[in-house]
Scaffold this active site. Structure first.
Site: not given
Ligand code: CMP
Length: 140
Positions: A10, A50, A113, A116, A127
């Site tokens: 990311k 998403y 974070n 992904h 995906e």
């Molecule tokens: P990712 O695996 O990319 O999939 C969706 C993303 O939404 C997740 O990682 C997080 O970075 C983001 N996100 C933000 N808030 C939440 C939440 N409460 N629960 C899950 N994903 C979240």
């Protein structure tokens, strides 16, 4: 079983200049990169990727973050690749991620974070196809 999964480094991790460190973790775990590209996602691309989260309260922030800078997208291949990759990443919230995982080491928050990863074999196929044409995958 031999599987493929989709991985995205990311914008926060690209900005931290740790693409290589993250690739090394994949390689050390026995995952092979079979497709790879750097890309600055458009809003439409991020929203489409998403789409399953469209109704979640964090959707808009997630899309804004994902288009805030370039990402690096890869398809990883290996034995049990979906779960292996998820173990390498650690929990979605870095505060809950186990020591030594990518998110524990490089992520700042649940939004920023670092990475992904596909959450199932079924989603992995969807995906991978979202970002790569079949001809861009290089079995090895
Ligand atoms: P990712 O695996 O990319 O999939 C969706 C993303 O939404 C997740 O990682 C997080 O970075 C983001 N996100 C933000 N808030 C939440 C939440 N409460 N629960 C899950 N994903 C979240």
């Amino acid at each position: 079983a031999l599987e493929r999964t989709l991985s995205i480094i990311k914008p926060d991790a690209v900005a931290k200049n740790v693409i290589g460190e993250i690739y090394t973790r994949f390689e050390k775990a026995g995952l092979k990169i079979v497709a790879s590209k750097m890309k600055h996602l458009s809003r439409k691309e991020a929203e489409g990727f998403y789409a399953v989260h469209r109704e979640r309260p964090f959707f808009n922030a997630l899309v804004e973050f994902m288009i805030s800078g370039p990402v690096v997208i890869q398809a990883l291949e290996g034995d049990n690749a979906v779960l292996k990759h998820r173990d390498l990443m650690g929990a979605t919230d870095p505060k809950k991620a186990e020591k030594g995982t990518i998110r524990a080491d490089f992520a700042d928050s649940i939004d920023a974070n670092a990475v992904h990863g596909s959450d199932s074999l079924e989603n992995a196929a969807v995906e991978i196809a979202y970002f790569f044409a079949a001809t861009e995958l290089c079995p090895r």
